[in-house]
Design an enzyme around this catalytic site. Sequence first.
Site, PDB file in Angstrom:
ATOM      1  N   GLU A  69       0.754  -1.275  -0.135  1.00  0.00           N
ATOM      2  CA  GLU A  69       0.047   0.029   0.194  1.00  0.00           C
ATOM      3  C   GLU A  69       0.945   1.493  -0.003  1.00  0.00           C
ATOM      4  O   GLU A  69       1.859   1.467   0.744  1.00  0.00           O
ATOM      5  CB  GLU A  69      -1.070   0.113   1.032  1.00  0.00           C
ATOM      6  CG  GLU A  69      -1.845   1.057   1.330  1.00  0.00           C
ATOM      7  CD  GLU A  69      -2.525   0.782   2.638  1.00  0.00           C
ATOM      8  OE1 GLU A  69      -3.570   1.734   2.883  1.00  0.00           O
ATOM      9  OE2 GLU A  69      -2.299   0.015   3.397  1.00  0.00           O
ATOM     10  N   LYS A  97      -9.045   2.855  -2.057  1.00  0.00           N
ATOM     11  CA  LYS A  97      -9.441   2.126  -1.004  1.00  0.00           C
ATOM     12  C   LYS A  97     -11.016   2.402  -0.465  1.00  0.00           C
ATOM     13  O   LYS A  97     -11.366   3.704  -0.329  1.00  0.00           O
ATOM     14  CB  LYS A  97      -8.554   2.399   0.187  1.00  0.00           C
ATOM     15  CG  LYS A  97      -8.290   1.630   1.353  1.00  0.00           C
ATOM     16  CD  LYS A  97      -7.274   2.180   2.232  1.00  0.00           C
ATOM     17  CE  LYS A  97      -7.046   1.142   3.551  1.00  0.00           C
ATOM     18  NZ  LYS A  97      -5.925   1.664   4.423  1.00  0.00           N
ATOM     19  N   CYS A 100      -5.447  -3.229   2.117  1.00  0.00           N
ATOM     20  CA  CYS A 100      -5.452  -3.152   3.409  1.00  0.00           C
ATOM     21  C   CYS A 100      -6.729  -3.401   4.366  1.00  0.00           C
ATOM     22  O   CYS A 100      -7.392  -4.388   4.211  1.00  0.00           O
ATOM     23  CB  CYS A 100      -4.690  -1.960   4.033  1.00  0.00           C
ATOM     24  SG  CYS A 100      -4.019  -2.242   5.412  1.00  0.00           S
TER      25      CYS A 100
END
Length: 646
Positions: free
Chosen positions: A47, A116, A172
Amino acid sequence: MHKYSFVRTACAVPKIKLADCRYNVEEMIDLAEKALAQGVEVLVFPELGITGYTCGDLFFQRELQKNALIALEQFLEWSAGKKILLVAGIPLVIAGSLYNCGVVLNSGKILGVIPKTFVPNNQEFYEKRWFASSKSLLQLEITLLGQTVPVGTDLLFQNNLIEDFVVAVEICEDLWAPIPPGSFHALAGATVILNLSASNDIVSKSDYRRELIRLQSGRCNAGYLYTSAGFGESTTDLVFGGHAIICERGVLISELPKYNLGNELLVADLDIESLVHDRQLLHSFSDSVDLIKDKTYRRVTFESLDCKVYDGDVNPFPFVPGDPNRRSERCEEIFNIQTMGLASRLRHIGNAPMVVGISGGLDSTMALLVCVNVCDRFDIPRAKIHAVTMPGFGTTDRTYDNAVALIKGLGVTFHEISIVAACTAHFKDIDHDIKVHDVTFENAQARERTQILMDLANKVGGIVIGTGDLSELALGWATYNGDHMSMYSVNASVPKTLIRYLVKWVADHTKETSIQIILYDVLDTPVSPELLPPDENGKIKQKTEEVVGPYELHDFFIYQMVRCAFGPEKIYFLATKAFAGVYENTVILKWLKKFYSRFFSQQFKRSCVPDGPKVGSVSFSPRGDWRMPSDAHATQWLKALEKIQE
């Protein structure tokens, strides 16, 4: 290995310098070059790997944002003409908001941008200070480095060579959500899910993270690649260990040790065919598709090279865990399943006596041990077990002595009933020459033994406990209406290779030294039905594996065909990998042909097997797991093997 639907994937953990985008991308390119040289088709980075995850308020600096794009362009230029899917993490400004994104590159093109979705803002994480969630994104396309690029969480990347090789991306915290985006991606067709992460390390977090990834790959019936930020991230408050994990269908395939110094690759070959097969089996998967009925996915094609080498580990004993501790746990669990299954059946019919034939071989020994365990667990006198040894024309001193010693040593009711006189009379009745040792000679003995057991069971008001195992059912290595018949079959779904470890496990854990010695000798005895007379030295002459082939090969074939539904060519290929240096390829091919011939021709025996407890993922119960017509032909399977031979 696209011929067999194997694809090579990798996680990269680069060593970084915070906010030094040029340095970071050069490290990423170095890793990408190494991955490409190894035939990797999909490579995922951590990430925000281009800038580093712990830049804090520097994310708002135009200088960092500008240099991140310059570095991305450098990576894009390097990828030109290179057939590898690359996923890099970068902060991107879209419509005035800053997003934590994964950018997908392939052959000089930007295939898509995935922002994200779940942005953490608790405890040590406060990403909402900098980044917006994908939920606030209104655009479907953006212009990035001169290219018009799709953006969103509805993107799937489909391989140009394997239709079912479909990749999706999450970032994540997305994985830690109650319903991760990857679950929806899988329902939409993704078979490989990539997670760019920056998960810090605290005590025991890695255990939880590993289990989370493993279970998610299992729920989604997918390959899951997870790679996390590592060396070079800020340690002001946190430490990032560079954890990388690759799982497939709930199994941990490979893992990169934490606290590495960066510039590491974790490479693993995934089996796309097996993923799709399991999805076909599980209706809960297809029944869940309505969860995405209001969601439209966009598919983008990517190019990859076909890696010609398969480096995945192939377990030659798929039914037997390689790790001794896990194997011991598995044996204990199976023994308990067998015990509880038989105990429940006995309780249902009024705790009837058990009648079991004991030959001195592995299978009957295992069945007797289960019966004894039932008695001990449920306070039933062992005398209610009627163990019968039935010496015949092929019985050797070794098996006879072991059978008698085991029965008497365990304190069960002993019966010795020779079948010689009865079979001799029977041969006379049907006008069969007793000197002709053909199938009639063999099967008459098996049926006589079964008749004795059944009649004795009637006499004592009990049931006959079957001893045959799963491998024998697969090959039809049992006399129809003879040793293939009983009233409850405790070994019916335990393969031969595992029976051996079960007996050894009991031997290792018994407190009775005399019984232990007998069990170890049984383990060393060649597998044989002992239906032909011994050799001139009184040793076993009829050895099963010389006739039907090695059970370790057949158990391997059973698992790959029945559990995975692989075709003959793929099974042969995997077998040559699993048994390299043990069997010549010609030998493997010979016994694989024998396996298919017997498997198809002997289905009629599996269609009428008695009840018995299922212990693993492969079972031939006609009531539950395996439904196959008895008149199916093996022609196509054997033709496929002929092509290999040619």
